[in-house]
Design a protein around this motif. Structure first.
Motif, short mmCIF file in Angstrom:
data_model
loop_
_atom_site.label_atom_id
_atom_site.label_comp_id
_atom_site.label_asym_id
_atom_site.label_seq_id
_atom_site.Cartn_x
_atom_site.Cartn_y
_atom_site.Cartn_z
N MET A 1 0.84 -1.20 0.00
CA MET A 1 0.00 0.00 0.00
C MET A 1 0.87 1.26 0.00
SD MET A 1 -3.14 0.74 -0.21
CE MET A 1 -3.85 2.35 -0.34
N GLU A 2 2.00 1.18 0.70
CA GLU A 2 2.91 2.34 0.71
C GLU A 2 3.39 2.64 -0.71
OE1 GLU A 2 3.60 4.40 3.18
OE2 GLU A 2 2.16 3.27 4.37
N ARG A 3 3.70 1.56 -1.45
CA ARG A 3 4.18 1.74 -2.83
C ARG A 3 3.06 2.29 -3.71
NH1 ARG A 3 5.77 -3.89 -3.75
NH2 ARG A 3 5.49 -3.40 -5.94
N LEU A 4 1.87 1.80 -3.49
CA LEU A 4 0.74 2.30 -4.29
C LEU A 4 0.52 3.79 -4.01
CD1 LEU A 4 -1.70 1.95 -6.13
CD2 LEU A 4 -3.02 1.16 -4.16
N ARG A 5 0.71 4.19 -2.79
CA ARG A 5 0.53 5.60 -2.44
C ARG A 5 1.52 6.47 -3.21
NH1 ARG A 5 0.35 7.00 3.79
NH2 ARG A 5 -1.11 5.30 3.88
N GLU A 6 2.68 5.87 -3.52
CA GLU A 6 3.69 6.61 -4.30
C GLU A 6 3.41 6.56 -5.80
OE1 GLU A 6 6.05 8.43 -2.76
OE2 GLU A 6 5.05 7.77 -0.93
N ALA A 14 -0.48 -6.00 -8.05
CA ALA A 14 -0.34 -7.11 -7.09
C ALA A 14 -1.57 -7.19 -6.18
CB ALA A 14 0.92 -6.90 -6.25
N LEU A 15 -2.03 -6.03 -5.71
CA LEU A 15 -3.22 -6.03 -4.83
C LEU A 15 -4.45 -6.48 -5.61
CD1 LEU A 15 -2.62 -2.66 -2.92
CD2 LEU A 15 -2.51 -4.97 -1.96
N PHE A 16 -4.55 -6.03 -6.85
CA PHE A 16 -5.69 -6.41 -7.68
C PHE A 16 -5.68 -7.93 -7.90
CE2 PHE A 16 -7.75 -7.16 -11.78
CZ PHE A 16 -8.97 -6.54 -11.56
N GLY A 17 -4.50 -8.47 -8.24
CA GLY A 17 -4.39 -9.91 -8.47
C GLY A 17 -4.79 -10.70 -7.23
N ARG A 18 -4.47 -10.17 -6.07
CA ARG A 18 -4.74 -10.92 -4.84
C ARG A 18 -6.22 -10.84 -4.44
NH1 ARG A 18 -1.28 -9.13 0.12
NH2 ARG A 18 0.35 -9.29 -1.45
N VAL A 48 -9.77 2.65 -4.40
CA VAL A 48 -8.50 2.40 -3.69
C VAL A 48 -7.44 3.37 -4.18
CG1 VAL A 48 -6.61 0.73 -3.46
CG2 VAL A 48 -8.97 -0.03 -3.18
N ILE A 49 -7.40 3.56 -5.51
CA ILE A 49 -6.39 4.47 -6.07
C ILE A 49 -6.70 5.92 -5.70
CG2 ILE A 49 -5.46 5.38 -8.23
CD1 ILE A 49 -5.85 2.59 -9.43
N ALA A 57 -1.88 4.44 7.70
CA ALA A 57 -0.78 3.47 7.86
C ALA A 57 -0.97 2.69 9.16
CB ALA A 57 0.55 4.22 7.89
N GLY A 58 -0.70 1.40 9.08
CA GLY A 58 -0.87 0.56 10.27
C GLY A 58 -2.21 -0.16 10.26
N GLY A 59 -3.13 0.29 9.41
CA GLY A 59 -4.43 -0.39 9.29
C GLY A 59 -4.27 -1.65 8.44
N THR A 60 -5.32 -2.44 8.39
CA THR A 60 -5.26 -3.66 7.59
C THR A 60 -5.86 -3.38 6.23
OG1 THR A 60 -5.70 -4.77 9.67
CG2 THR A 60 -5.75 -6.14 7.70
N PHE A 61 -5.10 -3.63 5.17
CA PHE A 61 -5.57 -3.31 3.83
C PHE A 61 -6.84 -4.09 3.49
CE2 PHE A 61 -5.82 -4.17 -0.72
CZ PHE A 61 -5.98 -2.88 -1.18
N ARG A 62 -6.85 -5.36 3.88
CA ARG A 62 -7.99 -6.22 3.52
C ARG A 62 -9.31 -5.63 4.06
NH1 ARG A 62 -9.38 -11.46 6.45
NH2 ARG A 62 -10.81 -12.55 5.09
#
Lengths: 171, 254
Positions: A1-6, A14-18, A48-49, A57-62
């Motif tokens: 998620m940090e990378r997506l934020r950037e 990767a998140l979409f695939g999962r 999400v985007i 940050a620190g929350g659960t993405f799911r």
């Protein structure tokens, strides 16, 4: 998620695939319409985007992702109610699996019973039974307490069993 | 819900744990019904996402990321809203002639509470967390009570009739609340509709109007302050809530 934020597309990929299949399954069950579920899946991932700056940050993405999907579905249900469309009728008549006639008698009965539940009850059951979430996780998705989620699930399962009795006999 | 029933509910997906609960299930018809209902759910087959749709969503995601490679954190919007609402409220307070007949201490106390209501409301309205919401509602309530209780109790004849003077005050509250309310509506679209968040934001932007008016109004009677200072403030919050409810959000994020 940090990378997506950037702005890293590979992180989104990767998140979409999962999660794409699971979110689509949740939304299909939730709105009872395969075509709308596809659109809502897109809305969910675009949210999400667009809202990645709101992810704490620190929350659960799911849980965050399912909260977005649940909000999208709720918005859809409200919009249809405003248009005077009967969600329950649609949910009982429209096959979500895309296998229409091939759906078994039992499957139709369960789907019909699910569609007859109140929105809030159906939400809890879908997250608990199909997505395998604990009540603490469900509470985070639905912005409530774990105890409230458990009570809602208890009522929902009891109601589902009541509905499955007559529906099962009708088939 | 009995203790055994609660355990049955959390053990539904765990056959081992359910087996251990068998003695309870034999005596509890309600739990048996719940277990039976849960066991029927896998009969509904899971639909799969069409690969062409998945490709379409990936492409849409890529286009969206290309259009907005950097995402500002949520608090940037919250700071903008706080600054706008507070700026308009303080500018109104500074620009309109001073007429409040209450003591300076009372005016400063009420003004400070109104500033708190502006900041807490605007912040809570845009924050994804829940902890600010209760504080925002509490501070707004406290500030509204202070506006009424902190009046001078006087009604100068030169201020005009009850309705005529009151209408001017109500109009001022609404007008000074409009800029930040419009900004709040735009910023609130970055998340799914939440009645509590919209209400908090509305109370924050409405408080900006009350803040602008407070040092200006010479009428200090509780009836006037309640009807023409506090009610328009609440009306701004209610209007923002109703309008926000009708708007389609840009995202469905919490």
């Amino acid at each position: 998620m940090e990378r997506l934020r950037e702005g890293d597309f590979r992180a989104f990929d990767a998140l979409f695939g999962r999660y794409a299949e699971r979110i689509h399954r949740f939304l299909s069950h939730r709105v009872g319409d395969a075509a709308r579920a596809e659109d809502l899946t897109q809305e969910t991932f675009l949210s999400v985007i667009r809202a990645r700056g709101r992810y704490v940050a620190g929350g659960t993405f799911r849980q965050w992702l399912y909260a977005i999907a649940a909000n999208a579905a709720r918005h859809e249900v409200r919009a249809r109610r405003r248009e005077g469309e009967r969600m329950r009728e649609m949910a009982t008549s429209s096959p979500t699996s895309g296998q229409g006639e091939a759906a078994t008698v039992h499957e139709r009965a369960v789907r019909q019973a699910l569609a007859l539940l109140a929105d809030g009850q159906r939400e809890v059951i879908l997250l608990h039974a199909y997505e395998g979430m604990t009540f603490a996780e469900i509470a985070q998705v639905l912005r409530t307490t774990a105890v409230a989620a458990r009570v809602r699930a208890h009522r929902a399962y009891r109601k589902l069993r009541e509905l499955l009795g007559p529906l099962g006999e009708e088939q | 819900m009995k203790k055994g029933c609660a355990r049955a509910l959390v053990s539904l997906s765990d056959p081992g744990a359910l087996a251990a609960l068998q003695p309870h299930l034999e005596t509890c018809a309600e739990c048996r019904a719940i277990v039976e209902a849960h066991a029927r759910l896998p009969e509904v087959r899971a639909p799969s996402l069409d690969p062409s749709i998945a490709r379409r969503i990936r492409e849409a995601g890529q286009a969206e990321l290309a259009a907005t490679p950097r995402a500002p954190p949520w608090w940037v919007g919250a700071l903008v809203l706080c600054a706008l609402a507070l700026g308009v409220g303080l500018a109104g307070a500074a620009l309109m002639p001073r007429g409040n007949l209450a003591s300076s201490a009372s005016q400063i106390g009420v003004g400070t509470l109104l500033v708190g209501a502006v900041l807490c409301g605007c912040w809570a309205g845009l924050s994804p967390g829940r902890r600010w919401r209760g504080l925002a509602l509490g501070v707004a309530l406290f500030a509204a009570a202070a506006v009424v209780a902190g009046g001078s109790g006087l009604y100068p004849v030169w201020a005009g009739g009850f309705w005529e003077a009151g209408f001017r005050c109500a109009r001022a509250v609404v007008l000074y609340a409009v800029p930040s309310s419009v900004a709040a509506l735009l910023l609130l679209r970055s998340a799914a509709f939440s009645p509590v968040r919209a209400l908090a934001a509305g109370l924050g932007t409405g408080a900006a109007g009350a803040l602008a008016l407070h040092p200006h109004c010479p009428i200090g009677q509780a009836g006037h302050l309640t009807v023409f200072h506090v009610l328009p403030w609440l009306a701004v919050a209610a209007a923002l809530l109703l309008i926000e409810r009708r708007l389609t959000p840009r995202t469905f994020a919490p």
